[in-house]
Design a protein around this motif. Structure first.
Motif, PDB file in Angstrom:
ATOM      1  N   SER A  51      31.538 -41.208  -7.065  1.00 42.93           N
ATOM      2  CA  SER A  51      31.041 -40.115  -6.229  1.00 42.93           C
ATOM      3  C   SER A  51      29.620 -39.725  -6.626  1.00 42.93           C
ATOM      4  CB  SER A  51      31.974 -38.907  -6.357  1.00 42.93           C
ATOM      5  OG  SER A  51      31.447 -37.786  -5.680  1.00 42.93           O
ATOM      6  N   PHE A  52      29.344 -39.729  -7.915  1.00 45.34           N
ATOM      7  CA  PHE A  52      28.003 -39.372  -8.381  1.00 45.34           C
ATOM      8  C   PHE A  52      26.968 -40.391  -7.932  1.00 45.34           C
ATOM      9  CE2 PHE A  52      24.749 -40.055 -11.679  1.00 45.34           C
ATOM     10  CZ  PHE A  52      24.073 -38.842 -11.601  1.00 45.34           C
ATOM     11  N   PHE A  53      27.269 -41.681  -8.109  1.00 43.03           N
ATOM     12  CA  PHE A  53      26.283 -42.717  -7.808  1.00 43.03           C
ATOM     13  C   PHE A  53      26.200 -43.054  -6.320  1.00 43.03           C
ATOM     14  CE2 PHE A  53      27.061 -43.578 -12.346  1.00 43.03           C
ATOM     15  CZ  PHE A  53      25.742 -43.592 -12.795  1.00 43.03           C
ATOM     16  N   ALA A  78      22.751 -36.592  -2.889  1.00 43.93           N
ATOM     17  CA  ALA A  78      22.438 -35.277  -3.435  1.00 43.93           C
ATOM     18  C   ALA A  78      22.501 -35.281  -4.957  1.00 43.93           C
ATOM     19  CB  ALA A  78      23.409 -34.233  -2.870  1.00 43.93           C
ATOM     20  N   TRP A  79      23.457 -36.078  -5.505  1.00 41.63           N
ATOM     21  CA  TRP A  79      23.596 -36.148  -6.955  1.00 41.63           C
ATOM     22  C   TRP A  79      22.584 -37.097  -7.577  1.00 41.63           C
ATOM     23  CZ3 TRP A  79      25.807 -32.801  -9.962  1.00 41.63           C
ATOM     24  CH2 TRP A  79      26.897 -32.047  -9.519  1.00 41.63           C
ATOM     25  N   TYR A  80      22.584 -38.358  -7.143  1.00 42.99           N
ATOM     26  CA  TYR A  80      21.674 -39.297  -7.817  1.00 42.99           C
ATOM     27  C   TYR A  80      20.214 -39.023  -7.453  1.00 42.99           C
ATOM     28  CZ  TYR A  80      21.455 -42.297  -3.569  1.00 42.99           C
ATOM     29  OH  TYR A  80      21.265 -42.790  -2.301  1.00 42.99           O
ATOM     30  N   GLY A  81      19.997 -38.386  -6.297  1.00 41.14           N
ATOM     31  CA  GLY A  81      18.631 -37.982  -5.959  1.00 41.14           C
ATOM     32  C   GLY A  81      18.126 -36.905  -6.905  1.00 41.14           C
ATOM     33  N   ALA A  82      19.005 -35.935  -7.225  1.00 43.23           N
ATOM     34  CA  ALA A  82      18.628 -34.887  -8.184  1.00 43.23           C
ATOM     35  C   ALA A  82      18.396 -35.472  -9.565  1.00 43.23           C
ATOM     36  CB  ALA A  82      19.717 -33.812  -8.230  1.00 43.23           C
ATOM     37  N   ALA A  83      19.230 -36.468  -9.929  1.00 44.18           N
ATOM     38  CA  ALA A  83      19.049 -37.120 -11.230  1.00 44.18           C
ATOM     39  C   ALA A  83      17.710 -37.847 -11.288  1.00 44.18           C
ATOM     40  CB  ALA A  83      20.200 -38.086 -11.499  1.00 44.18           C
ATOM     41  N   TRP A  84      17.335 -38.513 -10.194  1.00 45.89           N
ATOM     42  CA  TRP A  84      16.065 -39.234 -10.170  1.00 45.89           C
ATOM     43  C   TRP A  84      14.884 -38.265 -10.267  1.00 45.89           C
ATOM     44  CZ3 TRP A  84      13.686 -43.290 -11.377  1.00 45.89           C
ATOM     45  CH2 TRP A  84      12.461 -43.645 -10.814  1.00 45.89           C
ATOM     46  N   ARG A 131      15.008 -29.973  -6.326  1.00 49.69           N
ATOM     47  CA  ARG A 131      16.326 -29.865  -6.940  1.00 49.69           C
ATOM     48  C   ARG A 131      16.463 -30.882  -8.067  1.00 49.69           C
ATOM     49  NH1 ARG A 131      16.433 -25.728  -6.109  1.00 49.69           N
ATOM     50  NH2 ARG A 131      17.725 -24.358  -4.859  1.00 49.69           N
ATOM     51  N   THR A 132      16.517 -30.395  -9.284  1.00 50.67           N
ATOM     52  CA  THR A 132      16.762 -31.255 -10.441  1.00 50.67           C
ATOM     53  C   THR A 132      18.265 -31.348 -10.686  1.00 50.67           C
ATOM     54  OG1 THR A 132      16.599 -29.414 -12.004  1.00 50.67           O
ATOM     55  CG2 THR A 132      14.564 -30.593 -11.475  1.00 50.67           C
ATOM     56  N   LEU A 133      18.666 -32.251 -11.566  1.00 46.83           N
ATOM     57  CA  LEU A 133      20.087 -32.424 -11.846  1.00 46.83           C
ATOM     58  C   LEU A 133      20.710 -31.167 -12.466  1.00 46.83           C
ATOM     59  CD1 LEU A 133      22.494 -34.335 -11.773  1.00 46.83           C
ATOM     60  CD2 LEU A 133      21.812 -35.204 -14.008  1.00 46.83           C
ATOM     61  N   PRO A 134      20.060 -30.505 -13.452  1.00 52.93           N
ATOM     62  CA  PRO A 134      20.647 -29.268 -13.963  1.00 52.93           C
ATOM     63  C   PRO A 134      20.817 -28.191 -12.890  1.00 52.93           C
ATOM     64  CG  PRO A 134      19.015 -30.086 -15.499  1.00 52.93           C
ATOM     65  CD  PRO A 134      18.900 -30.918 -14.259  1.00 52.93           C
TER      66      PRO A 134
END
Length: 590
Positions: A372-374, A378-384, A535-538
Motif C-alpha cells: 500500500s505504501f509503495f 500520496a505516500w511514496y510521493g511524500a517520501a520522495w 507534503r513531506t513524509l512526516p
C-alpha cells in the motif's frame, strides 16, 4: 592582493556562511518577533499582559512546566543508574549497550509516538492482552491522558539523558573510589561523596537538555494527550495556524523562550565538568547544640574506627550479595533497554498484519501495508519529497557546518565558545520558538509553501549538528600535520583537501547523517513553513495519525525504525575504513 587573501584565509571568514544563514532565517526574525511583542516603536507590554491576564494561558504555561519537570525527573531517576551500569560494564558490553540506546535516539520521534498509540490504544497491545486473559471486560483508557504523555515523552527523551551521563561517567577516574574505600568509606559513602559529585556535570547537562527540549514538545502531547494535556507549544502552533495576530504569537513564544533562557543561564554556567570544592556545611541542627555536636563527633569516630577494622576483612572476603546485586542491576538495565526498543519491535511486527486493523500478535502475516505504501502516490510521493529536501539540507549543512567547525577551531577560545553557542541556538531552545521565527523569516523572503523555504528552515538546525560532530573530530586532530604540509609549500586549499579532509572524513559523514535524519524527521517547522502546499513524509504520517489511523502508517513507521540501523552500519563502515589505512601502515612498518 595579499590583504584580500589574508581575509579569505582568516578562520572567522569560514564561519560567515553559517552565521549568514542563521541570521537571515532565524536571527533577524527573532528580533522582529521581539519588537512585535512589545509593539515597537510604541513600546508597551500589552501583549504580555493580555497573555498573563487569561487564566487558560496561565494554566497551559504551568502545565507545560509541570509536564517538562516531571518528565525530566523521571528521565534522571531512570537514566542515572542506567548510565552508571553502562559505564561500568566491560568494553564490549558497553559498546553494545550504547548502540542499543543510540538506535532509539536516531529513530523518528513521530514513529516512536505512533508506537505508543499502537500499544496503549483501545485495540492496542496492552488492552488486547488483558482482554484475552479475561482480566478486564472492556478496554482501559490508557491513551489520551497525562500518563500516556509521560510515557511517550520519557521514551523519547531518555536516550538524551543517558548519553551525556555515560560520556561524563566514562571519564571519571575510578581509582578515586578505591582510594575512598581504602580510607574506610563504605560503598555508599564513596559513591555519594566521590563519584556522584564528579558526575554532576553530566547530570546538569542531561537535565538541562531534557527540560528545555520538553518545553517545546508538540507532537507527542498532541497525539497521546487529551484536551487537558495541551502544552504551550500546541497553543502557539494553533495561534499561527488559525490567525495572524503576530503580537499574541510573539508574546507567547517569548514567554517560553524566556523560561528556556533562564534555565540555560542558571544551570548552564558550568558545563565543563570541573568540580567545585565541596561546600562547607553550616547551620545544621546538630551544629547549634554543643552536646549534640559532641555526641555526633563521638559516634562518627566510633564508626570510622569500626570501618577501619572491618575493611581488611571485607576487602578479601567474597560477598554473598554480589550475585544478587548483579542480577538486580542486569534486570534493571534489561528493563530500560526493553522500554526503549520494545515499542519499535511491536510496530515492526504489527506492520506485517494481514487484517484490516492492527493486531498483536497478527492473525496472519502479509506485506499488504508495505505494498500500500509503495503503490499509493500520496505516500511514496511524500517520501520522495522528504528525500529531496533531506538531500539538499544535508549538502548545504555539511558544507557550511564543516567550514564553520574548521574555522572555529582556529579562533580564540573565548570567541570560539560564544560563536559556537550562537550556532547551536536552534537546537538548544524550544523547537516551537525556532519554528515560529523561521516561519516569519521565510515570510520576509517570500518562501512560504516552497521546498526551498523548508530546506532553509531545516538547515539552521542541521548546521548545529554538523558543527558539533565535526568540531569533536577536530578536537583530536593533530595540527602539526597541516604545519608540516605548509612547510613544504603546500597551498592552504591543497593542505585542507589532501591532509585535513581525509582525517576528519568520519566526522563529516557522521554530521551529514545527523543532518539528514534531522531534516527527514522534522514536523513542527515543516508544518508551519509548508503552507499546505508541500507534503513531506512526516507531515503525511502526522495527518494520518490524527485523522485516519491507516495501518499503512505502521509500515512507514517500521521503515523509519530500520533506518537508524542503516545509519549505524554506515558510520561503522566509515570508522572501519578510516582505521584501515593506519593499521596497514603499522603492519608495513613492522
Amino acid at each position: 592582493m595579499q590583504p584580500l587573501q589574508k581575509i579569505v584565509r582568516a578562520p572567522f571568514t569560514l564561519v560567515l556562511p553559517a552565521l549568514a544563514i542563521l541570521l537571515v532565517v532565524f536571527g533577524i526574525p527573532t528580533v522582529q518577533l521581539f519588537l512585535e511583542s512589545i509593539n515597537a516603536p510604541n513600546v508597551s507590554l500589552n501583549n504580555y499582559s493580555s497573555f498573563l491576564a487569561q487564566y487558560a494561558n496561565i494554566r497551559v504555561l504551568f502545565q507545560t512546566l509541570e509536564i517538562s519537570a516531571i518528565v525530566t525527573l523521571i528521565c534522571l531517576l531512570v537514566g542515572y543508574p542506567a548510565a552508571y551500569l553502562i559505564s561500568t560494564a566491560s568494553k564490549r558490553a558497553r559498546m553494545i549497550l550504547v548502540v542499543l540506546v543510540v538506535i532509539p535516539y536516531l529513530t523518528s520521534a513521530l514513529a516512536r509516538t505512533y508506537s505508543w498509540i499502537v500499544i496503549l490504544g483501545d485495540n492496542g497491545l496492552v488492552n488486547s492482552v488483558l482482554l484475552d486473559l479475561g482480566l478486564i471486560s472492556s478496554p482501559m483508557p490508557l491513551i489520551y491522558n497525562r500518563i500516556a504523555v509521560y510515557v511517550g515523552m520519557v521514551h523519547i527523551m531518555l536516550p538524551m539523558m543517558i548519553l551525556p551521563l555515560v560520556s561524563v561517567m566514562m571519564g571519571i577516574n575510578t581509582s578515586l573510589i578505591a582510594a575512598a574505600k581504602s580510607m574506610g568509606a563504605t560503598r555508599s559513602t564513596a559513591f555519594w561523596r566521590v563519584y556522584f559529585p564528579l558526575s554532576m556535570s553530566g547530570v546538569r547537562s542531561g537535565t538541562l537538555l531534557v527540560f528545555v527540549i520538553c518545553l517545546g514538545f508538540y507532537i507527542t502531547p498532541a497525539a497521546l494527550g487529551g484536551l487537558g494535556d495541551a502544552m504551550l507549544s500546541t497553543f502557539i502552533a494553533a495561534q499561527v495556524a488559525t490567525g495572524f495576530d503576530m503580537g499574541a504569537v510573539s508574546a507567547s513564544s517569548f514567554v517560553l523562550l524566556a523560561i528556556a533562557i533562564a534555565m540555560l543561564s542558571v544551570f548552564g554556567l558550568n558545563l565543563s565538568g570541573v568540580q567545585n570544592p565541596a561546600p562547607k556545611q553550616k547551620g545544621g541542627w546538630s551544629e547549634r547544640f554543643g552536646i549534640l555536636r559532641a555526641i555526633k563527633g563521638y559516634l562518627k569516630e566510633l564508626s570510622v574506627a569500626s570501618r577501619a577494622r572491618r575493611w581488611p576483612m571485607d576487602l578479601y572476603r567474597a560477598s554473598g550479595s554480589m550475585g544478587l546485586s548483579r542480577f538486580v542491576a542486569g534486570a534493571f538495565l534489561a528493563l530500560v533497554i526493553s522500554f526503549l526498543l520494545f515499542p519499535e519491535i511491536v510496530v515492526i511486527v504489527m506492520s506485517f498484519s494481514d487484517g484490516a486493523t492492527l493486531q498483536f500478535p497478527p492473525t496472519g502475516l502479509s506485506i499488504r501495508w508495505y505494498v500500500s505504501f509503495f503503490s499509493d502516490v500520496a505516500w511514496y510521493g511524500a517520501a520522495w519529497v522528504s528525500i529531496k529536501i533531506g538531500f539538499w539540507v544535508t549538502v548545504l549543512a555539511t558544507v557550511v557546518g564543516t567550514l564553520a567547525a574548521y574555522g572555529l577551531s582556529g579562533v580564540r577560545a573565548d570567541l570560539r565558545s560564544s560563536m559556537t553557542m550562537i550556532i547551536l541556538t536552534p537546537i538548544t531552545i524550544p523547537v516551537i520558538v525556532v519554528a515560529v521565527a523561521s516561519y516569519f523569516g521565510l515570510v520576509n523572503l517570500g518562501l512560504i509553501g516552497t521546498e526551498t523555504g523548508i530546506v532553509l528552515a531545516h538547515t539552521i538546525g542541521a548546521i548545529s549538528y554538523v558543527v558539533v560532530i565535526v568540531a569533536a573530530t577536530l578536537a583530536n586532530f593533530d595540527r602539526r600535520l597541516e604545519q608540516a604540509a605548509k612547510s613544504m609549500r603546500a597551498p592552504p586549499l591543497t593542505t585542507f583537501v589532501r591532509i585535513t579532509l581525509p582525517l576528519i572524513r568520519p566526522g563529516i559523514i557522521g554530521g551529514a547523517l545527523f543532518a539528514f535524519i534531522h531534516s527527514f524527521d522534522e514536523v513542527v517547522s515543516t508544518s508551519l513553513v509548508s503552507g499546505f502546499s508541500v507534503r513531506t513524509l512526516p507531515l503525511k504520517m502526522w495527518e494520518n495519525i490524527r485523522n485516519e489511523i491507516d495501518p499503512t502508517v505502521a509500515a512507514v513507521a517500521s521503515l523509519l525504525t530500520l533506518l537508524p540501523i542503516l545509519w549505524m552500519i554506515a558510520l561503522y563502515i566509515t570508522w572501519w575504513r578510516a582505521r584501515a589505512p593506519s593499521g596497514v601502515a603499522l603492519e608495513g612498518k613492522v
